[in-house]
Scaffold this motif. Structure first.
Motif, short mmCIF file in Angstrom:
data_model
loop_
_atom_site.label_atom_id
_atom_site.label_comp_id
_atom_site.label_asym_id
_atom_site.label_seq_id
_atom_site.Cartn_x
_atom_site.Cartn_y
_atom_site.Cartn_z
N ALA A 152 0.82 -1.21 0.00
CA ALA A 152 0.00 0.00 0.00
C ALA A 152 0.86 1.26 0.00
CB ALA A 152 -0.93 -0.01 1.22
N ARG A 153 2.00 1.18 0.65
CA ARG A 153 2.87 2.36 0.73
C ARG A 153 3.40 2.79 -0.63
NH1 ARG A 153 4.39 3.17 6.08
NH2 ARG A 153 3.79 1.40 7.38
N THR A 154 3.44 1.84 -1.57
CA THR A 154 4.01 2.17 -2.89
C THR A 154 2.96 2.69 -3.85
OG1 THR A 154 3.59 -0.03 -3.79
CG2 THR A 154 5.65 0.28 -2.57
N ARG A 155 1.70 2.71 -3.42
CA ARG A 155 0.64 3.15 -4.33
C ARG A 155 0.71 4.66 -4.58
NH1 ARG A 155 -3.80 -0.15 -5.52
NH2 ARG A 155 -3.15 -2.32 -5.36
N ARG A 156 0.13 5.04 -5.70
CA ARG A 156 0.12 6.46 -6.08
C ARG A 156 -0.47 7.34 -4.97
NH1 ARG A 156 -3.54 10.28 -7.53
NH2 ARG A 156 -5.28 8.90 -7.08
N GLY A 157 0.24 8.40 -4.68
CA GLY A 157 -0.31 9.43 -3.81
C GLY A 157 -0.33 9.11 -2.33
N VAL A 158 0.23 7.97 -1.96
CA VAL A 158 0.16 7.56 -0.55
C VAL A 158 1.26 8.25 0.26
CG1 VAL A 158 0.41 5.62 1.04
CG2 VAL A 158 -0.97 5.38 -1.04
N VAL A 159 0.87 8.85 1.36
CA VAL A 159 1.82 9.54 2.23
C VAL A 159 2.16 8.68 3.44
CG1 VAL A 159 2.17 11.59 3.67
CG2 VAL A 159 1.01 11.79 1.46
N GLY A 160 1.18 7.96 3.93
CA GLY A 160 1.43 7.12 5.08
C GLY A 160 0.41 6.00 5.18
N GLU B 274 -6.92 -1.19 -0.58
CA GLU B 274 -7.08 -2.54 -1.13
C GLU B 274 -5.76 -3.30 -1.19
OE1 GLU B 274 -9.17 -1.97 -4.81
OE2 GLU B 274 -10.98 -1.25 -3.81
N ALA B 275 -4.66 -2.58 -1.02
CA ALA B 275 -3.34 -3.24 -1.08
C ALA B 275 -2.81 -3.63 0.30
CB ALA B 275 -2.34 -2.33 -1.79
N ILE B 276 -3.56 -3.28 1.34
CA ILE B 276 -3.13 -3.67 2.69
C ILE B 276 -3.52 -5.13 2.93
CG2 ILE B 276 -3.44 -3.26 5.17
CD1 ILE B 276 -4.09 -0.36 4.49
N GLU B 277 -2.57 -5.90 3.42
CA GLU B 277 -2.85 -7.32 3.69
C GLU B 277 -2.90 -7.54 5.20
OE1 GLU B 277 -0.23 -10.04 1.74
OE2 GLU B 277 -0.15 -8.77 -0.05
N ILE B 278 -4.01 -8.12 5.63
CA ILE B 278 -4.15 -8.46 7.05
C ILE B 278 -4.63 -9.90 7.15
CG2 ILE B 278 -5.34 -7.96 9.22
CD1 ILE B 278 -5.27 -5.09 8.60
N ASP B 279 -3.95 -10.69 7.97
CA ASP B 279 -4.40 -12.05 8.22
C ASP B 279 -5.10 -12.10 9.57
OD1 ASP B 279 -3.28 -12.80 5.87
OD2 ASP B 279 -1.46 -13.67 6.76
N TYR B 280 -6.18 -12.82 9.58
CA TYR B 280 -6.96 -12.98 10.81
C TYR B 280 -7.04 -14.44 11.20
CZ TYR B 280 -8.76 -8.29 9.63
OH TYR B 280 -8.90 -6.96 9.31
N GLU B 281 -7.04 -14.68 12.50
CA GLU B 281 -7.36 -16.02 13.01
C GLU B 281 -8.76 -15.91 13.62
OE1 GLU B 281 -4.59 -17.42 15.98
OE2 GLU B 281 -6.22 -18.55 16.91
N PRO B 282 -9.73 -16.51 12.96
CA PRO B 282 -11.11 -16.30 13.39
C PRO B 282 -11.37 -16.82 14.80
CG PRO B 282 -11.02 -17.39 11.25
CD PRO B 282 -9.63 -17.41 11.80
N LEU B 283 -12.16 -16.07 15.54
CA LEU B 283 -12.66 -16.51 16.85
C LEU B 283 -14.18 -16.59 16.74
CD1 LEU B 283 -10.53 -14.08 19.04
CD2 LEU B 283 -10.13 -16.53 18.71
#
Lengths: 803, 291
Positions: A80-88, A148-157
């Motif tokens: 996500a950090r490499t996407r156009r226009g992203v500052v943080g 949409e480019a951020i990846e998060i893995d979840y362990e469902p509870l």
């Protein structure tokens, strides 16, 4: 097929309204002034938060949990950090050290479980929609794309979604401490004696479905800093409370934080909150040194604006054979959602004192358990606790009438507080200062044509008409004017309930009023101007009302709970009184008279028994010049007042609703609706009318249309307005409204507040009517919202709950 | 609206439009009034790489009388359809159903062709297209062809439009004298989609039902022609007590209605029967043209 507008009637209405705006003398209070703020509000030529553009401003978008309950096992923001226009790009871990915990100001018991509530989830998510990461970018599009480019893995509870199951042993837990937040009890009289060998006992359980407050303006936040001071614009109801709570939460010193609620497009309680997004925008601007803006989409808001209602109400009544109530017992489960927010646990308490309604009884017993679930937290929503209470008791009164075999209005007459009995201290210990239920009811019955509709109902029943007619009654009262600070203290609330006003007469005789209330659609600029115009004898047009900015309005408790007029308006009156007293000193000095001999009326100070007089404008200029003032007199014609009410106010009224129910399809149609409200003296009838109409619409919405629905995984299904049905004018009948005016005796204006009355009153009136229509079919309840399908299924199964 | 990025084309002729569409790849979408497509973009449920806006393509907009049928250009707005004297005279069922679409704001932007091309079974017009045996005119860079309504709606949001094809207009056959029409829409709020809708056309001679057309809205993944009702109603006396009701009892036959927040399938089937009866009664009582 095309609507024909009656041009002549419209033109006449416009002429009548234009006449209302004409400047002129006489009393302003009671006049149906059109609202002076509306031109800019309805054209949008004003400062909505989302309209604010600052140089170099960045835009924030939040990534939200798709899981109702899960552990976050991996976060990767690198793409996500490499996407156009992203500052943080930030995740919860990035803020973990500084984000604190979102505040709950109302721990209702000493042992209330208040879980840590990180504004951005760090290790665990507990509801769908919880913020888990954010992107800061040069525009909204870039921010949304990069999410949409951020990846998060979840362990469902396993999610907790049902209150009753949540309290069972051994199930999954929302928080380590368990799923019960608190149990709060309240009682008056001897409930066991009341139920002992009572000839009539009725036991019902009602479901207060979860609702989504749908303010017209979505939430929006703009945060900026100069490196030392911070300014936060927010679409909030509570700039003053927010400043205090944000200072405590973020560690930004209070004097270096300015909070501004610019024009705000509605709230209904949903903006009575300290939100994760407000805190995070401050943290982001602190970190980046750049101004940032966040504006939610409607779908985002449906998920993450706090929800309302969601209670399971068990209510029992014990009565004598003639229907006289002995006692009422209430056992409530209240869904807190996943966390306690600003006043989450207090909402059911605001209803606890209202289950007795307008009725006399010997005993009352109330227990409420707050339950955690993996859903969006609940909190105040128009009426906050009182609609729920009113619904339960007004539904139950109809059941009692059926049990006793009398007309539902008769059962109410047998039990309500008579006009002659006021002031009346209820079984809950509240002293209702004034009221006249007989008068409001008689007026409503006349407007409604009650007997004629009953005759039509009988006729339809006899004919087995597929379209049946039902009549619903709601004789409600509510407690408004939140709130006496000492009472709030006794209920463990974290703050007081006073309100503040400054009134200053400018050198040219114009007047500025600074109010601590924070209007977001209520029309305070108009109403306060009317009050001040009468009090100081200045033209309505000469009054300006400033609000919503902690830099100009340093002190306030903001707007909610029908408190603005009843508390804030009285502060304005008191400040005006102080200004007048100062002006009297100056007037007496200039006219060389004793202050005791100086009278004030219609803007002019007169020396009693002479023709000598000075206008308040002349006094203002003389005070400004300060050339010739009494010895020791401070040259200022301004004053402040902070008003702390000694009691609540108790609007009441009678709402009557006739509903046609199509027994073939289950469709319901409101045939007529009559509301006679007693909100005490009225400052502006047009504003009162607007509040009543909107309130009734919102209450009908709960009865017929709205419900926040989660699926079995905890996903919110009603994320758009195609799924969450907010009715429009096309779905509502004309309302017949009228008023009786029984002044409040506890404040100098005799006012009671009107912000919530319609919502509190209307829901049971509508459902009572539907049930009344279907009683010959064996129906004694229909769960809200009474959708066509639900009505149809109830008809097929009979009784109460649809299969 | 914060959609994902896309290329935007605004051709001014149909030739240009089909050329642009042909070259824009499989993920391109045609944009007309936008009232079905934009919500999908807004919610990021669709990620088209290109939008070809046909809103200003000459010749696609307007209603004309073509003798045995009425021609409705694809980008004619709902409001224009409702107000068209030609539509009201010769195919009043179209006007009746279109007048129930959403709200005035939507009807001023949304288009007749767009509603059909979107192939939403909950839309009001696909069922009407089926009931009236409309013929859809489509065009691609390879040329023109026509598709009967009965072959147009293939599945949920899926039509017989091939990649590269644009719906340009619709032929609505004139049914001639003796017909009555009604569109019975059941929905929870005025702006909501139909829970169930019934488009009915009834031709009578001296009170005897000669011919019936019934199209059902939101009773399956596509609009449904209620053939069993049409068969059962033929020959009955419209005024005879219970005759139309008995015919309408067949309305749910062969349907596969969806389950959603507003209705479960069994309730939709029940509604289809009740509403079909009401639609037949109303259609029997009302004669075209609309005034």
């Amino acid at each position: 097929m095309t609507e024909q507008l009656d041009a002549g009637a419209v033109a006449q209405q416009i002429r009548e309204h234009d006449a209302l705006d004409a400047p002129g003398g006489g009393s302003e209070v009671g006049r149906a002034r059109r609202r002076k703020e509306d031109a800019r509000l309805v054209t949008g030529r004003t400062q909505w938060t989302d309209n604010i553009q600052l140089p170099g401003m960045l835009h924030v978008a939040f990534l939200r949990s798709p899981m109702a309950h899960a552990r976050i096992t991996r976060v990767d923001t690198s793409a996500a950090r490499t996407r156009r226009g992203v500052v943080g790009v930030f995740s919860g871990q990035d803020f973990a050290g500084e984000q604190g915990s979102l505040p709950c100001a109302w721990p209702v018991t000493a042992d209330t479980v208040i879980p840590e509530h990180p504004p951005m989830a760090v290790t665990t998510v507990r509801y769908v929609g919880e913020a888990v990461a954010c992107v800061v970018a040069v525009d909204r599009y870039a921010a949304a794309d990069a999410l949409e480019a951020i990846e998060i893995d979840y362990e469902p509870l396993e999610p907790v979604l049902d209150m009753t199951e949540a309290l069972a042993e051994g199930g999954p837990k929302v928080h380590e401490a368990g799923n019960e937040s608190f149990t709060w009890k309240f009682a008056g009289g001897d409930i066991e004696a009341a139920f002992h060998e009572a000839p009539v006992v009725i036991d019902r359980t009602y479901v207060q479905q979860r609702l989504i407050p749908s303010a017209m303006e979505p939430r929006a936040v703009v945060a900026q800093t100069d490196g030392d001071h911070f300014t936060l614009h927010s679409s909030t109801q509570i700039p003053h409370v927010l400043r205090v709570m944000l200072a405590l939460t973020t560690g930004i010193p209070e004097h270096k934080l300015r909070v501004i609620a610019p024009d705000v497009g509605g709230g209904f309680g949903s903006k009575l909150q300290v939100t994760a997004e407000e805190v995070l925008c401050l943290l982001i601007t602190r970190r980046l040194g750049k101004p940032v803006k966040w504006t939610e989409s409607r779908s985002e808001g449906n998920m993450t604006v706090h929800h309302g209602r969601d209670q399971l109400q068990n209510i029992r009544v014990a009565a004598d054979a003639d229907g006289r109530i002995r006692g009422v017992q209430v056992k409530l489960l209240a869904d807190m959602g996943a966390y306690l927010m600003l006043v989450t646990p207090g909402v059911p308490l605001l209803g606890a004192f209202m289950y007795n309604g307008v009725y006399k009884m010997d005993a009352y017993d109330f227990t409420c358990t707050g339950v955690f679930t993996n859903k969006m937290p609940t909190d105040a929503y128009r009426g906050a606790g009182r609609p729920e209470a009113t619904y339960a008791i007004e539904r139950l009164m109809d059941e009692l009438a059926v049990e006793i075999g009398v007309d539902p209005m008769e059962i109410r007459r047998r039990n309500w507080i008579q006009h002659s009995e006021f002031p009346y201290t209820t079984i809950c210990g509240l002293t209702y200062d004034s009221g006249n239920y007989e008068a409001a009811t008689d007026r409503a019955l006349a407007l409604f044509g009650y007997d004629k509709l009953r005759a039509e109902q009988s006729d339809r029943r006899e004919r087995h008409d597929p379209v049946q007619l039902g009549i619903g009654i709601s004789t409600y009262t509510e407690m408004c004017g939140l709130a006496p600070s000492r009472v709030l203290g006794s209920l463990s609330y974290g703050a007081g309930g006073w309100e503040h006003a400054d009134v200053r007469v400018l050198p040219t005789g114009k007047v500025e009023v600074v109010t601590g209330t924070s209007p977001h659609g209520q029309g305070h600029e108009t109403a306060w101007s009317q009050i001040v115009a009468d009090s100081l004898g200045v033209p309505f047009e000469d009054v300006a009302v400033l609000h919503g900015d902690t830099a100009t309005s340093h002190k306030g408790m903001d707007t909610y709970g029908s408190r603005s007029l009843v508390v804030g308006g009285i502060a304005v009156v008191h400040a005006c009184d102080k200004v007048k007293e100062k002006a009297r000193q100056v007037a007496a000095h200039l006219m060389e008279a004793s202050p005791d001999d100086v009278e004030f009326s219609e803007g002019r100070f007169r020396v009693r028994g002479t023709g000598t007089s000075q206008t308040i404008q002349e006094i203002a200029l003389a005070t400004f010049a300060a050339h010739n003032l009494p010895d020791g007199f401070e040259p200022r014609l301004d004053a402040s007042a902070t008003f702390d009410p000694e009691n609540f106010s108790f609007p009441h009224g009678t709402h009557l609703c006739a509903v046609e129910v199509d027994t073939e399809t289950g469709a319901t149609a409101i045939r007529s609706y009559v509301a006679v409200d007693d909100v005490g003296n009225v400052i502006n009838p047009l504003i009162v009318e607007g509040q009543v109409h909107g309130g009734i619409a919102q209450g009908i919405a709960q009865a017929l249309f709205e419900e926040a629905v989660y699926d079995s995984d905890g996903n919110l299904l009603t994320t758009t307005m195609a799924d969450y049905l907010v009715p429009s004018a096309a779905d509502l009948p004309n309302f017949t409204t009228d008023r009786t005016e029984t002044p409040a005796t506890t404040n100098p204006l005799g006012v009671k507040g009107v912000g919530e009355a319609g919502t509190i009153a209307s829901t049971p009136a509508v459902v009572n009517a539907i049930v009344d229509a279907l009683r010959p079919h064996g129906v004694h309840d229909v769960r809200m919202p009474c959708t066509p399908e639900r009505v149809w299924r109830t008809l097929r199964t009979g009784g109460g709950e649809p299969a | 609206m914060i959609p994902a990025s896309f290329d935007y084309f605004r051709p001014s002729t149909i030739e240009e439009a089909v050329d642009v569409l042909a070259g824009a790849g499989e993920e391109a979408k045609v944009l007309a009034g936008g009232h079905s497509l934009l919500p999908l973009l807004r919610l990021r449920l669709a990620y088209p790489t290109a939008l070809i806006d046909v809103g200003r393509v000459a010749g696609l907009r307007g209603v004309s009388d073509r003798g045995d049928h009425v021609h409705i250009g694809a980008t004619t707005t709902h409001d224009e359809v409702v107000r068209s004297p030609i539509v009201r005279e010769h195919c009043p069922l179209v006007a009746l159903a279109t007048a129930t679409v959403a709200d005035p704001a939507v009807r001023h932007r949304g288009t007749f062709g767009g509603s059909l091309a979107h192939a939403d079974p909950a839309g009001d017009l696909p069922a009407v297209a089926l009931a009236l045996d409309m013929v859809l005119e489509v065009r691609s860079s390879a040329g023109e062809r026509t598709i009967p309504a009965a072959g147009f709606f293939l599945d949920y949001l899926e039509s017989a439009l091939a990649p590269g094809e644009i719906l340009t207009g619709v032929r609505v056959p004139k049914l001639g004298p003796g017909w009555g029409f009604h569109y019975e829409k059941f929905h929870r709020t005025a702006q909501a989609w139909a829970t169930v809708g019934v488009a009915a056309a009834v031709r009578q001679t001296n009170g005897t039902v000669e011919e019936v057309r019934v199209g059902l809205t939101n009773m399956g993944p596509t609009p449904v022609r209620a053939a069993a009702v049409e068969e059962a109603a033929r020959g009955v006396e419209a005024g005879q007590n219970g005759a139309l009701r008995r015919a309408a009892e067949q309305a749910a036959e062969g349907t596969d209605p969806p389950a959603d927040l507003h209705a479960q399938p069994d309730y939709r089937m029940h509604l289809a029967r009740v509403l079909t009866h009401r639609a037949l009664v109303s259609a029997s009582a009302h004669r075209s043209p609309l005034t």
